[in-house]
Design a protein around this motif. Structure first.
Motif, PDB file in Angstrom:
ATOM      1  N   GLN A  79       8.306  -3.938  -2.155  1.00  0.00           N
ATOM      2  CA  GLN A  79       7.137  -4.513  -1.272  1.00  0.00           C
ATOM      3  C   GLN A  79       6.443  -3.853  -0.032  1.00  0.00           C
ATOM      4  OE1 GLN A  79      10.866  -7.335   0.876  1.00  0.00           O
ATOM      5  NE2 GLN A  79       9.868  -9.260  -0.309  1.00  0.00           N
ATOM      6  N   GLU A  80       7.090  -2.426  -0.132  1.00  0.00           N
ATOM      7  CA  GLU A  80       5.933  -1.382   1.144  1.00  0.00           C
ATOM      8  C   GLU A  80       6.165  -0.645  -0.374  1.00  0.00           C
ATOM      9  OE1 GLU A  80       5.917  -2.126   4.457  1.00  0.00           O
ATOM     10  OE2 GLU A  80       7.072  -3.794   3.803  1.00  0.00           O
ATOM     11  N   LEU A  81       5.794  -0.206  -0.953  1.00  0.00           N
ATOM     12  CA  LEU A  81       5.462   1.054  -1.573  1.00  0.00           C
ATOM     13  C   LEU A  81       4.514   0.341  -3.012  1.00  0.00           C
ATOM     14  CD1 LEU A  81       8.078   3.778  -1.419  1.00  0.00           C
ATOM     15  CD2 LEU A  81       5.873   3.133  -0.245  1.00  0.00           C
ATOM     16  N   SER A 247      17.127   2.552 -13.013  1.00  0.00           N
ATOM     17  CA  SER A 247      16.152   2.433 -12.520  1.00  0.00           C
ATOM     18  C   SER A 247      15.410   3.458 -12.507  1.00  0.00           C
ATOM     19  CB  SER A 247      15.720   1.430 -11.677  1.00  0.00           C
ATOM     20  OG  SER A 247      15.980   0.011 -12.335  1.00  0.00           O
ATOM     21  N   GLU A 248      13.702   3.780 -12.530  1.00  0.00           N
ATOM     22  CA  GLU A 248      13.445   4.690 -12.452  1.00  0.00           C
ATOM     23  C   GLU A 248      12.111   4.246 -11.689  1.00  0.00           C
ATOM     24  OE1 GLU A 248      12.772   7.242 -15.414  1.00  0.00           O
ATOM     25  OE2 GLU A 248      14.798   7.413 -16.264  1.00  0.00           O
ATOM     26  N   LEU A 249      11.906   5.215  -9.936  1.00  0.00           N
ATOM     27  CA  LEU A 249      10.881   4.627  -9.582  1.00  0.00           C
ATOM     28  C   LEU A 249       9.757   5.430  -9.330  1.00  0.00           C
ATOM     29  CD1 LEU A 249       9.636   1.693  -8.172  1.00  0.00           C
ATOM     30  CD2 LEU A 249      10.289   2.962  -5.751  1.00  0.00           C
ATOM     31  N   VAL A 250       8.206   5.554 -10.168  1.00  0.00           N
ATOM     32  CA  VAL A 250       7.612   6.231 -10.156  1.00  0.00           C
ATOM     33  C   VAL A 250       7.127   6.617  -8.846  1.00  0.00           C
ATOM     34  CG1 VAL A 250       5.393   7.833 -11.254  1.00  0.00           C
ATOM     35  CG2 VAL A 250       7.370   7.254 -12.324  1.00  0.00           C
ATOM     36  N   ILE A 251       6.736   7.956  -7.884  1.00  0.00           N
ATOM     37  CA  ILE A 251       6.172   7.220  -6.668  1.00  0.00           C
ATOM     38  C   ILE A 251       4.270   8.356  -6.417  1.00  0.00           C
ATOM     39  CG2 ILE A 251       6.314   7.742  -4.120  1.00  0.00           C
ATOM     40  CD1 ILE A 251       9.564   7.769  -4.188  1.00  0.00           C
ATOM     41  N   GLY A 252       3.276   6.964  -6.409  1.00  0.00           N
ATOM     42  CA  GLY A 252       2.258   7.420  -6.333  1.00  0.00           C
ATOM     43  C   GLY A 252       1.839   7.472  -5.081  1.00  0.00           C
ATOM     44  N   PHE A 253       0.668   8.589  -4.861  1.00  0.00           N
ATOM     45  CA  PHE A 253      -0.268   9.262  -4.399  1.00  0.00           C
ATOM     46  C   PHE A 253      -0.076   8.053  -3.067  1.00  0.00           C
ATOM     47  CE2 PHE A 253      -3.552   9.833  -1.342  1.00  0.00           C
ATOM     48  CZ  PHE A 253      -3.399  11.153  -0.920  1.00  0.00           C
ATOM     49  N   SER A 254      -0.799   6.510  -3.262  1.00  0.00           N
ATOM     50  CA  SER A 254      -0.843   5.901  -2.162  1.00  0.00           C
ATOM     51  C   SER A 254       1.089   5.780  -1.188  1.00  0.00           C
ATOM     52  CB  SER A 254      -0.975   4.737  -2.221  1.00  0.00           C
ATOM     53  OG  SER A 254      -2.097   4.785  -2.376  1.00  0.00           O
ATOM     54  N   SER A 255       1.339   5.442  -1.890  1.00  0.00           N
ATOM     55  CA  SER A 255       3.011   5.511  -1.537  1.00  0.00           C
ATOM     56  C   SER A 255       3.234   6.088  -0.418  1.00  0.00           C
ATOM     57  CB  SER A 255       3.640   5.162  -2.767  1.00  0.00           C
ATOM     58  OG  SER A 255       4.107   3.300  -2.772  1.00  0.00           O
ATOM     59  N   LYS A 256       3.167   7.598  -1.540  1.00  0.00           N
ATOM     60  CA  LYS A 256       3.741   8.614  -0.103  1.00  0.00           C
ATOM     61  C   LYS A 256       2.896   8.848   0.941  1.00  0.00           C
ATOM     62  CE  LYS A 256       4.244  11.422  -4.868  1.00  0.00           C
ATOM     63  NZ  LYS A 256       4.005  12.728  -5.420  1.00  0.00           N
ATOM     64  N   GLN A 257       1.441   8.767   1.489  1.00  0.00           N
ATOM     65  CA  GLN A 257       0.850   7.961   2.144  1.00  0.00           C
ATOM     66  C   GLN A 257       1.626   7.191   3.111  1.00  0.00           C
ATOM     67  OE1 GLN A 257      -3.155   7.546   1.130  1.00  0.00           O
ATOM     68  NE2 GLN A 257      -4.105   9.612   2.069  1.00  0.00           N
ATOM     69  N   LYS A 258       2.007   6.089   2.548  1.00  0.00           N
ATOM     70  CA  LYS A 258       2.638   5.090   3.523  1.00  0.00           C
ATOM     71  C   LYS A 258       4.199   5.845   3.870  1.00  0.00           C
ATOM     72  CE  LYS A 258       3.657   0.737   4.910  1.00  0.00           C
ATOM     73  NZ  LYS A 258       3.576  -0.079   4.119  1.00  0.00           N
ATOM     74  N   LEU A 259       4.620   6.422   3.383  1.00  0.00           N
ATOM     75  CA  LEU A 259       5.759   6.791   3.538  1.00  0.00           C
ATOM     76  C   LEU A 259       5.448   7.653   4.928  1.00  0.00           C
ATOM     77  CD1 LEU A 259       7.456   7.525   0.010  1.00  0.00           C
ATOM     78  CD2 LEU A 259       8.477   6.364   2.102  1.00  0.00           C
ATOM     79  N   ASP A 260       4.674   8.543   4.563  1.00  0.00           N
ATOM     80  CA  ASP A 260       3.880   9.877   5.914  1.00  0.00           C
ATOM     81  C   ASP A 260       3.946   8.933   7.368  1.00  0.00           C
ATOM     82  OD1 ASP A 260       4.178  11.998   3.897  1.00  0.00           O
ATOM     83  OD2 ASP A 260       2.060  11.927   3.886  1.00  0.00           O
ATOM     84  N   GLU A 261       4.050   7.673   6.985  1.00  0.00           N
ATOM     85  CA  GLU A 261       3.184   7.261   8.327  1.00  0.00           C
ATOM     86  C   GLU A 261       4.363   6.435   8.821  1.00  0.00           C
ATOM     87  OE1 GLU A 261       0.512   3.775   6.943  1.00  0.00           O
ATOM     88  OE2 GLU A 261      -1.121   4.971   6.460  1.00  0.00           O
ATOM     89  N   LEU A 262       5.259   5.499   7.980  1.00  0.00           N
ATOM     90  CA  LEU A 262       6.650   5.647   8.348  1.00  0.00           C
ATOM     91  C   LEU A 262       7.586   6.084   9.232  1.00  0.00           C
ATOM     92  CD1 LEU A 262       7.500   3.289   5.579  1.00  0.00           C
ATOM     93  CD2 LEU A 262       6.984   2.456   7.917  1.00  0.00           C
ATOM     94  N   THR A 271       1.142  16.528   7.682  1.00  0.00           N
ATOM     95  CA  THR A 271       0.036  15.762   7.008  1.00  0.00           C
ATOM     96  C   THR A 271      -0.337  16.428   5.721  1.00  0.00           C
ATOM     97  OG1 THR A 271      -2.024  16.072   8.485  1.00  0.00           O
ATOM     98  CG2 THR A 271      -2.972  15.921   6.703  1.00  0.00           C
ATOM     99  N   ASN A 272       0.568  15.151   4.333  1.00  0.00           N
ATOM    100  CA  ASN A 272       0.772  15.043   3.432  1.00  0.00           C
ATOM    101  C   ASN A 272       1.969  15.650   3.482  1.00  0.00           C
ATOM    102  OD1 ASN A 272      -1.635  14.146   2.497  1.00  0.00           O
ATOM    103  ND2 ASN A 272      -2.492  16.373   2.645  1.00  0.00           N
ATOM    104  N   TYR A 273       3.126  15.209   4.773  1.00  0.00           N
ATOM    105  CA  TYR A 273       4.570  15.881   4.253  1.00  0.00           C
ATOM    106  C   TYR A 273       4.584  15.382   2.918  1.00  0.00           C
ATOM    107  CZ  TYR A 273       9.981  15.336   5.515  1.00  0.00           C
ATOM    108  OH  TYR A 273      10.719  16.383   5.586  1.00  0.00           O
ATOM    109  N   HIS A 274       5.346  13.985   2.478  1.00  0.00           N
ATOM    110  CA  HIS A 274       5.878  14.089   1.103  1.00  0.00           C
ATOM    111  C   HIS A 274       5.564  14.029  -0.192  1.00  0.00           C
ATOM    112  CE1 HIS A 274       8.190  10.587   3.018  1.00  0.00           C
ATOM    113  NE2 HIS A 274       8.988  11.253   3.484  1.00  0.00           N
ATOM    114  N   MET A 275       4.003  15.022   0.073  1.00  0.00           N
ATOM    115  CA  MET A 275       3.043  15.265  -0.926  1.00  0.00           C
ATOM    116  C   MET A 275       3.844  17.103  -1.179  1.00  0.00           C
ATOM    117  SD  MET A 275       1.134  13.379  -2.840  1.00  0.00           S
ATOM    118  CE  MET A 275       0.183  14.530  -3.801  1.00  0.00           C
TER     119      MET A 275
END
Length: 355
Positions: A79-81, A247-262, A271-275
């Motif tokens: 829902q968030e990613l 289950s396997e969840l592949v995390i894309g670029f936009s989701s990594k940015q959302k995680l950074d914001e959180l 900047t780009n912490y999760h990247m």
């Protein structure tokens, strides 16, 4: 309804835990110091229902646990990613089948098993014949469509505090338990060991009483006896003892940015912490090291250090740039993208067009 108990052991732990924490309905088992200090999460000392760990090469996460609990974690995260890709297995880890040998390769002693009329599995180093009915357990799963789940005829029954292995007589204690507690649990294990089973006492048994361990052993033995009754060889059924959903969840670029914001809303992050966390062990180590000096180090300085480190190691100017593509049909492809160059501080690829 009680909360779902989740253990998060991932480079994405802060962002994922924040999503689950905000969604409500989840408690965290043995949270890391980061989760406790930054998110103010108070952990619980109980067996987890869902474990979250990293996929190979840090491209995403692996979720494993009770099916209904894993599905609730999946829903909360997706829902968030929204740009994540979810892969789920049609069978469950540690599930038990009364399966039929569909094909046998004598020279290699490999059996292809028909698990339930739809799914197949593979067993190595076994002697059998086509048509034989065997009780097997799923031990290894993969999302690679060209690889079958690996099964075994060595049956184990996992519980919260111990694992029983059929046809053995050993008692082992988790290596994480040492000293007097290890000796004490080994003695308790020998005392409670049921006939026809070996036993592995898990780390979670450390804080629980002998009575609780004994109660779980009885439940596991009863579960096995019930299965033996329900899967009588005469009726030709393929009854399943449920295991754990994977289950396997592949995390894309936009989701990594959302995680950074959180995380950035709580504490300043690079900047780009999760990247950077997912890029390599080296860049992840730099972030962990820098976190111990957060009061003295500016986040921009940390970003510059990581950028220069990656640029020097992996993106040298005028080097060739290649990309690997791994398709859902199991095939791979390597593509030459061009040469690496720099333009106004940005690393760019100059595509080469062949005449």
């Amino acid at each position: 309804m009680s909360n779902i108990l989740v253990r998060v052991e991932s480079i994405y732990d802060l962002g994922l835990a924040k999503i689950l924490f905000d969604a409500g309905g989840f408690d965290f088992v043995f949270p890391s110091s980061n989760l406790q200090d930054i998110l103010k999460i108070k952990g619980v000392d109980q067996p987890h229902q869902v474990n979250i760990s990293d996929l190979d090469q840090r491209v995403g996460i692996l979720m494993k646990g009770k099916a209904d609990s894993v599905e609730k974690v999946e829903k909360a995260l997706r829902q968030e990613l929204p740009d994540t890709i979810l892969f789920t297995h049609s069978i469950q880890q540690d599930s038990i089948y009364v399966a039929t040998v569909a094909k046998y390769i004598y020279r290699k002693k490999i059996a292809i098993m028909d698990l339930d009329g739809i799914n197949k599995g593979i067993i190595f180093n076994i002697e059998c014949q086509v048509g034989d009915r065997l009780t097997v357990q799923v031990k290894e799963l993969t999302t690679d469509i060209n690889k079958l789940p690996v099964c075994t005829t060595v049956i184990s029954l996992p519980g919260n505090y111990c694992i029983l292995e059929l046809g053995s007589s050993f008692v082992r204690v988790s290596k994480k338990i040492q000293g007097e507690n290890r000796r004490r649990l080994h003695e308790i294990g020998k005392k409670l060991l049921p006939d026809g089973f070996g036993m592995i006492i898990r780390t979670s048994a450390l804080q629980f009483s002998e009575t609780e361990l004994e109660s779980e052993i009885k439940l596991l033995v009863e579960k096995w006896n019930t299965m033996q009754t329900e899967t009588g060889i005469s009726d030709g059924s393929n009854r399943i003892i449920s295991g754990e959903k994977v289950s396997e969840l592949v995390i894309g670029f936009s989701s990594k940015q959302k995680l950074d914001e959180l995380i950035g809303a709580i504490s300043p992050v690079v900047t780009n912490y999760h990247m950077f966390k997912s890029y390599s062990m080296a860049s992840g180590f730099v972030l962990e090291f820098a976190s111990h000096f957060s009061e003295k180090l500016d986040v921009n300085e940390v970003y510059d250090t990581l950028y220069k480190m990656i640029k020097k190691r992996d993106f040298r100017i005028n080097n060739h740039l290649k990309a690997e593509f791994h398709y859902l049909d199991g095939t791979d492809e390597e593509v030459h993208l061009g040469n690496i160059n720099e333009n106004n501080g940005l690393i760019v690829s100059e595509r080469q067009i062949e005449n």
